[in-house]
Design a protein around this motif. Structure first.
Motif, PDB file in Angstrom:
ATOM      1  N   ALA A   4       0.909  -0.982  -0.085  1.00 62.11           N
ATOM      2  CA  ALA A   4      -0.128  -0.244   0.153  1.00 62.11           C
ATOM      3  C   ALA A   4       1.060   1.245   0.081  1.00 62.11           C
ATOM      4  O   ALA A   4       0.169   2.350  -0.244  1.00 62.11           O
ATOM      5  CB  ALA A   4      -0.774  -0.034   0.861  1.00 62.11           C
ATOM      6  N   SER A   6       2.795   2.506   3.061  1.00 66.14           N
ATOM      7  CA  SER A   6       3.205   2.535   4.070  1.00 66.14           C
ATOM      8  C   SER A   6       4.331   2.007   4.389  1.00 66.14           C
ATOM      9  O   SER A   6       4.400   0.964   3.845  1.00 66.14           O
ATOM     10  CB  SER A   6       2.201   3.365   4.385  1.00 66.14           C
ATOM     11  N   THR A  11      -0.884  -0.390   9.259  1.00 65.23           N
ATOM     12  CA  THR A  11      -1.228   0.741   8.864  1.00 65.23           C
ATOM     13  C   THR A  11      -2.598   0.138   7.491  1.00 65.23           C
ATOM     14  O   THR A  11      -2.332  -0.524   6.775  1.00 65.23           O
ATOM     15  CB  THR A  11      -0.677   1.970   8.450  1.00 65.23           C
ATOM     16  N   PRO A  13      -4.416   1.467   4.112  1.00 67.06           N
ATOM     17  CA  PRO A  13      -4.550   1.837   3.586  1.00 67.06           C
ATOM     18  C   PRO A  13      -5.769   3.394   3.576  1.00 67.06           C
ATOM     19  O   PRO A  13      -6.384   2.730   4.183  1.00 67.06           O
ATOM     20  CB  PRO A  13      -4.495   0.986   2.454  1.00 67.06           C
ATOM     21  N   PRO A  14      -5.370   4.393   2.803  1.00 66.59           N
ATOM     22  CA  PRO A  14      -5.991   5.829   3.153  1.00 66.59           C
ATOM     23  C   PRO A  14      -7.666   5.040   1.891  1.00 66.59           C
ATOM     24  O   PRO A  14      -6.870   3.940   1.414  1.00 66.59           O
ATOM     25  CB  PRO A  14      -5.463   6.131   2.062  1.00 66.59           C
ATOM     26  N   ARG A  15      -8.686   5.425   2.598  1.00 71.21           N
ATOM     27  CA  ARG A  15     -10.001   5.456   2.322  1.00 71.21           C
ATOM     28  C   ARG A  15     -10.322   6.706   1.457  1.00 71.21           C
ATOM     29  O   ARG A  15      -9.588   7.302   1.127  1.00 71.21           O
ATOM     30  CB  ARG A  15     -11.026   5.922   3.713  1.00 71.21           C
ATOM     31  N   ARG A  16     -10.570   6.013   0.147  1.00 69.68           N
ATOM     32  CA  ARG A  16     -10.709   6.560  -0.889  1.00 69.68           C
ATOM     33  C   ARG A  16     -12.506   7.341  -0.927  1.00 69.68           C
ATOM     34  O   ARG A  16     -13.638   6.587  -0.336  1.00 69.68           O
ATOM     35  CB  ARG A  16     -10.869   5.600  -2.672  1.00 69.68           C
ATOM     36  N   LEU A  96     -15.348  12.184   8.805  1.00 72.27           N
ATOM     37  CA  LEU A  96     -13.946  12.190   9.759  1.00 72.27           C
ATOM     38  C   LEU A  96     -14.813  11.515  10.916  1.00 72.27           C
ATOM     39  O   LEU A  96     -14.097  11.328  11.685  1.00 72.27           O
ATOM     40  CB  LEU A  96     -12.773  13.297   9.180  1.00 72.27           C
ATOM     41  N   ARG A 102     -10.321   1.740  14.533  1.00 72.13           N
ATOM     42  CA  ARG A 102      -9.353   0.518  14.253  1.00 72.13           C
ATOM     43  C   ARG A 102      -8.180   0.389  15.127  1.00 72.13           C
ATOM     44  O   ARG A 102      -7.512   1.161  15.662  1.00 72.13           O
ATOM     45  CB  ARG A 102      -8.540   1.211  12.760  1.00 72.13           C
TER      46      ARG A 102
END
Length: 102
Positions: A4, A6, A11, A13-16, A96, A102
């Motif tokens: 990913a 990072s 960690t 992955p960033p959310r799309r 947000l 998590r």
């Protein structure tokens, strides 16, 4: 470094962003800019002059149109674009703040 990109091993992955939100933001920008261009490129024109005296006979003064249909449509487009963008910003802020830990 994992797949990913990072460096931390756990960690996520960033959310799309959802596709509907991207389309809605794009639509808001296009409608807002289109309305602004409509207002700026179609200024109200004064079709009357200065009259130092009342017209003779049965003549009347010409009607003065302060808000043209183009200006009304342009301002409506600007407001609609801003409302759509405000909705998208509010949705993102709400997403947000209420994201599960998590």
């Amino acid at each position: 470094m994992n797949s990913a990109g990072s460096t931390a091993p756990g960690t996520p992955p960033p959310r799309r962003l959802p596709r509907w939100l991207v389309v809605l933001v794009s639509l808001g920008v296009v409608v807002g800019l289109g309305g602004a261009l409509l207002v700026l490129l179609n200024p109200a024109e004064a079709s009357f002059g200065w009259f130092a005296y009342a017209p003779l006979g049965d003549g009347t003064f010409p009607d003065v149109l302060w808000v043209t249909p183009e200006a009304a449509a342009g301002w409506t487009g600007v407001v609609a674009g801003l409302v759509v963008l405000a909705f998208c910003a509010g949705w993102l802020v709400g997403r947000l703040r209420h994201a599960p830990p998590r």
